[in-house]
Design a protein around this motif. Structure first.
Motif, PDB file in Angstrom:
ATOM      1  N   GLN A 154      -1.709  75.634 -22.115  1.00 56.25           N
ATOM      2  CA  GLN A 154      -2.063  74.504 -21.276  1.00 56.25           C
ATOM      3  C   GLN A 154      -3.299  74.470 -21.144  1.00 56.25           C
ATOM      4  OE1 GLN A 154      -0.788  75.245 -16.962  1.00 56.25           O
ATOM      5  NE2 GLN A 154      -2.345  73.660 -16.228  1.00 56.25           N
ATOM      6  N   ASN A 155      -4.339  75.529 -21.323  1.00 57.71           N
ATOM      7  CA  ASN A 155      -5.715  75.588 -21.300  1.00 57.71           C
ATOM      8  C   ASN A 155      -6.327  74.856 -22.633  1.00 57.71           C
ATOM      9  OD1 ASN A 155      -6.000  76.443 -18.615  1.00 57.71           O
ATOM     10  ND2 ASN A 155      -5.921  78.716 -19.412  1.00 57.71           N
ATOM     11  N   LEU A 156      -5.621  75.050 -23.487  1.00 63.58           N
ATOM     12  CA  LEU A 156      -6.088  74.540 -25.059  1.00 63.58           C
ATOM     13  C   LEU A 156      -5.929  73.129 -24.732  1.00 63.58           C
ATOM     14  CD1 LEU A 156      -4.326  77.047 -27.491  1.00 63.58           C
ATOM     15  CD2 LEU A 156      -6.764  76.992 -26.892  1.00 63.58           C
ATOM     16  N   PHE A 157      -4.955  72.696 -24.205  1.00 63.42           N
ATOM     17  CA  PHE A 157      -4.793  71.140 -24.205  1.00 63.42           C
ATOM     18  C   PHE A 157      -5.929  70.586 -23.444  1.00 63.42           C
ATOM     19  CE2 PHE A 157       0.042  72.105 -24.595  1.00 63.42           C
ATOM     20  CZ  PHE A 157      -0.163  72.257 -25.949  1.00 63.42           C
ATOM     21  N   PHE A 158      -6.242  71.352 -22.273  1.00 63.78           N
ATOM     22  CA  PHE A 158      -7.359  71.098 -21.446  1.00 63.78           C
ATOM     23  C   PHE A 158      -8.660  70.809 -22.244  1.00 63.78           C
ATOM     24  CE2 PHE A 158     -10.571  71.681 -17.792  1.00 63.78           C
ATOM     25  CZ  PHE A 158     -10.540  70.631 -17.554  1.00 63.78           C
ATOM     26  N   ILE A 159      -8.852  71.939 -23.239  1.00 67.31           N
ATOM     27  CA  ILE A 159      -9.981  71.986 -23.919  1.00 67.31           C
ATOM     28  C   ILE A 159     -10.272  70.570 -24.783  1.00 67.31           C
ATOM     29  CG2 ILE A 159     -10.934  73.156 -26.082  1.00 67.31           C
ATOM     30  CD1 ILE A 159     -10.001  75.710 -24.718  1.00 67.31           C
ATOM     31  N   PHE A 166     -16.589  72.256 -26.858  1.00 65.81           N
ATOM     32  CA  PHE A 166     -15.622  73.316 -25.814  1.00 65.81           C
ATOM     33  C   PHE A 166     -14.598  73.882 -26.682  1.00 65.81           C
ATOM     34  CE2 PHE A 166     -16.900  69.744 -23.113  1.00 65.81           C
ATOM     35  CZ  PHE A 166     -17.351  70.426 -22.048  1.00 65.81           C
ATOM     36  N   GLY A 167     -14.237  75.289 -26.292  1.00 68.39           N
ATOM     37  CA  GLY A 167     -13.448  75.778 -27.293  1.00 68.39           C
ATOM     38  C   GLY A 167     -12.733  77.287 -26.834  1.00 68.39           C
ATOM     39  N   ILE A 168     -12.163  77.951 -27.296  1.00 73.10           N
ATOM     40  CA  ILE A 168     -11.587  79.140 -27.002  1.00 73.10           C
ATOM     41  C   ILE A 168     -12.656  80.268 -26.247  1.00 73.10           C
ATOM     42  CG2 ILE A 168     -10.309  81.079 -27.404  1.00 73.10           C
ATOM     43  CD1 ILE A 168      -8.634  79.396 -29.292  1.00 73.10           C
ATOM     44  N   THR A 169     -12.584  80.845 -25.259  1.00 77.33           N
ATOM     45  CA  THR A 169     -13.288  81.884 -24.716  1.00 77.33           C
ATOM     46  C   THR A 169     -12.492  82.884 -23.785  1.00 77.33           C
ATOM     47  OG1 THR A 169     -13.304  80.909 -22.333  1.00 77.33           O
ATOM     48  CG2 THR A 169     -15.055  80.160 -24.015  1.00 77.33           C
ATOM     49  N   ASP A 170     -13.067  83.950 -23.395  1.00 78.18           N
ATOM     50  CA  ASP A 170     -12.318  84.989 -22.691  1.00 78.18           C
ATOM     51  C   ASP A 170     -11.511  84.483 -21.608  1.00 78.18           C
ATOM     52  OD1 ASP A 170     -14.460  84.802 -20.957  1.00 78.18           O
ATOM     53  OD2 ASP A 170     -14.977  86.732 -21.146  1.00 78.18           O
ATOM     54  N   ARG A 171     -11.762  83.382 -21.199  1.00 75.65           N
ATOM     55  CA  ARG A 171     -11.244  82.850 -19.965  1.00 75.65           C
ATOM     56  C   ARG A 171     -10.088  82.040 -20.246  1.00 75.65           C
ATOM     57  NH1 ARG A 171     -14.760  82.399 -15.488  1.00 75.65           N
ATOM     58  NH2 ARG A 171     -16.623  83.830 -15.742  1.00 75.65           N
ATOM     59  N   THR A 172      -9.666  81.798 -21.582  1.00 77.10           N
ATOM     60  CA  THR A 172      -8.538  80.790 -21.943  1.00 77.10           C
ATOM     61  C   THR A 172      -7.114  81.499 -21.634  1.00 77.10           C
ATOM     62  OG1 THR A 172     -10.060  80.325 -23.615  1.00 77.10           O
ATOM     63  CG2 THR A 172      -7.793  79.250 -23.745  1.00 77.10           C
TER      64      THR A 172
END
Length: 504
Positions: free
Chosen positions: A142-147, A159-165
């Motif tokens: 879900q967070n990837l799609f928000f990115i 924007f990309g993958i972080t430790d909060r993803t």
């Protein structure tokens, strides 16, 4: 935190001035009465203000004191026009050529591969047969799609993958804030919306005649007047003690690029960890700059003192920078990090540890440091900005008075990598790309940070913001956001500490 109901200077500027470049702003009048209610966590809870004041390009003092009555009629303020610029062709080319992964186009197998890499890179220990791992994978997707949506919406940032993803929305809010609390008595409106509807310019004048204390008592559970000094004005110049030539700066005479990091007023980026304490980092960083301009010494000050000992706020469950400044003024100062260092606790047990909660205050440390006068003292705090019409004043105040504590909407910051967030020109951004449930609403402020500078890149004006999520996040711990359009409410609530004078 959790909301309670009731984080290259212009080369012409450094230590000597050879040339001061004039900005292209003009001055125009804007009606002065404004009301803002900010419900912010991770640093902020609820604050409401009503302001009638006057700022002039000639440097006339702007006034907001607890006992001041509003004038008989509407007040006009002098403001330069918006600094928003049209998008140059070079950025259009940059947008077209930018390459970012589109996670929504990937197969589930591809996403699972990315997920496994994420788990390894971030030392996640979810068991293969645990329900939590499956749940986290769904959050991750879900967070990837928000990115994807963020990259579509803001073409000048990445924007990309972080430790909060792999975090849930609730977990992310704890480290940056929870939005406006709905109150059933307000007919489904947020408190901010209700106040905007309730208090017009004329209403503010009538209320002002009763005294601003009455206004604050009516709109906020805490009195804001203690420690408050008059609003910042164009003539205020705390920096002039060290940089005399800064007195030459005016509305129409500012450097195109400016950065307090280059002049030694900003400490290293810190990390609030799993505690809703962005308000403490924003406050301490503001004081660090104020103390530097007053003494010439840059010292890292104690967020731990604020999160553990300031009972006017709620520790790891949120607070306000202005209340933290009131506490510092009342107590007598803020001690250094060396004396009382930040513990970086996991307040809610989100790190696989027992729930820690807000830490206990070590009063013996504070009393010893205060008695030895090893504290950074202030004479109070001042309001700098309460809306879009103050953004130009925020820029001038930043240059002449040091880094400034602000609250804004941190939507999407969790996945920020680099670039300038926001829309630099009309119709440039894909406004429909962001989900309706997570808009960058300027009235939905949820994170406290520090503005340290501004600049222009490829024709796009931006602010430079110091965050409190460590230097591995963003641009070495910093964030850039479009300047001149009050993007994400960047100018909706700014306060600044004022140095304690010899006469205090």
């Amino acid at each position: 935190g959790v909301v309670r109901r009731a984080s290259i200077m212009d080369e012409r500027i450094p230590l000597t001035v050879k040339d001061i470049e004039s900005s292209r702003g003009r001055t125009k009048g804007v009606r002065g009465a404004a009301v803002a209610l900010l419900l912010v966590v991770g640093g902020l809870a609820a604050v409401s203000l009503s302001r009638n004041g006057r700022d002039t390009s000639a440097g006339g003092a702007s006034s907001l004191t607890a006992s001041a009555a509003a004038p008989a009629g509407p007040m006009e303020q002098q403001r330069p026009p918006s600094e928003q610029q049209q998008l140059p062709g070079s950025l259009a080319i940059q947008r077209a050529s930018r390459s970012t992964p589109v996670y929504g186009d990937m197969t589930n197998a591809q996403l699972e591969e990315i997920w496994e890499d994420f788990l390894q890179d971030n030392n996640r220990g979810y068991a293969d047969d645990s329900g939590e791992k499956a749940q986290r994978f769904q959050m991750f997707k879900q967070n990837l799609f928000f990115i994807d949506k963020l990259n579509a919406a803001y073409p000048d940032a990445t924007f990309g993958i972080t430790d909060r993803t792999d975090m849930s929305d609730a977990e992310k809010r704890r480290t940056r804030g929870l939005g406006p609390v709905e109150d059933s008595k307000l007919g489904g409106k947020t408190r901010y919306q209700a106040l905007k509807d309730m208090y017009t310019d004329q209403d503010a004048i009538v209320l002002g005649e009763k005294g601003l204390d009455a206004v604050f008592d009516a709109l906020s559970s805490k009195n804001m007047s203690f420690g408050m000094v008059p609003w910042v004005s164009a003539s205020d110049c705390a920096a002039c003690k060290r940089f005399e030539h800064f007195s030459l700066y005016t509305w129409d005479n500012l450097p195109e690029n400016f950065d307090w990091r280059e002049l030694g007023a900003v400490t290293d980026v810190k990390n609030q960890k799993y505690c809703g304490s962005c308000w403490t980092f924003s406050t301490a960083a503001d004081l660090e700059g104020t103390h530097f301009l007053a003494t010439g010494e840059l010292e890292s000050l104690s967020e731990q003192q604020l999160v553990a000992c300031n009972t006017a706020d709620w520790g790891c469950d949120g607070g306000y920078p202005y209340r933290a400044m009131q506490y510092i003024h009342k107590f007598g100062g803020l001690v250094t990090d060396d004396a009382y260092g930040y513990k970086g606790i996991c307040a809610w047990g989100d790190c696989g540890t027992p729930v820690a909660g807000t830490p206990t205050c070590h009063t013996e440390i504070l009393n010893a440091e205060l008695e030895s006068k090893r504290v950074a003292s202030i004479g109070g705090y001042q309001l700098v900005s309460l809306g879009a019409e103050y953004e130009a004043l925020l820029r001038l105040a930043l240059v002449k008075n040091g880094p400034i504590s602000i609250a804004f909407n941190a939507n999407g910051m969790d996945y920020y990598l680099h670039g300038v967030v926001g829309c630099s020109a009309e119709n440039y951004c894909d406004a429909g790309a962001i989900d309706h449930h997570t808009p960058c609403d300027p009235s939905y402020l949820d994170h406290a940070v520090l503005i340290v500078g501004y600049g222009v890149e490829a024709g796009v004006p931006y602010w430079v913001i110091k965050n409190s999520w460590g230097d591995a996040w963003g641009e070495d711990g910093y964030y850039r956001i479009v300047r001149g359009s009050n993007h994400c409410g960047v100018a909706n609530f700014a306060v600044h500490s004022v140095v304690k004078s010899n006469s205090d």
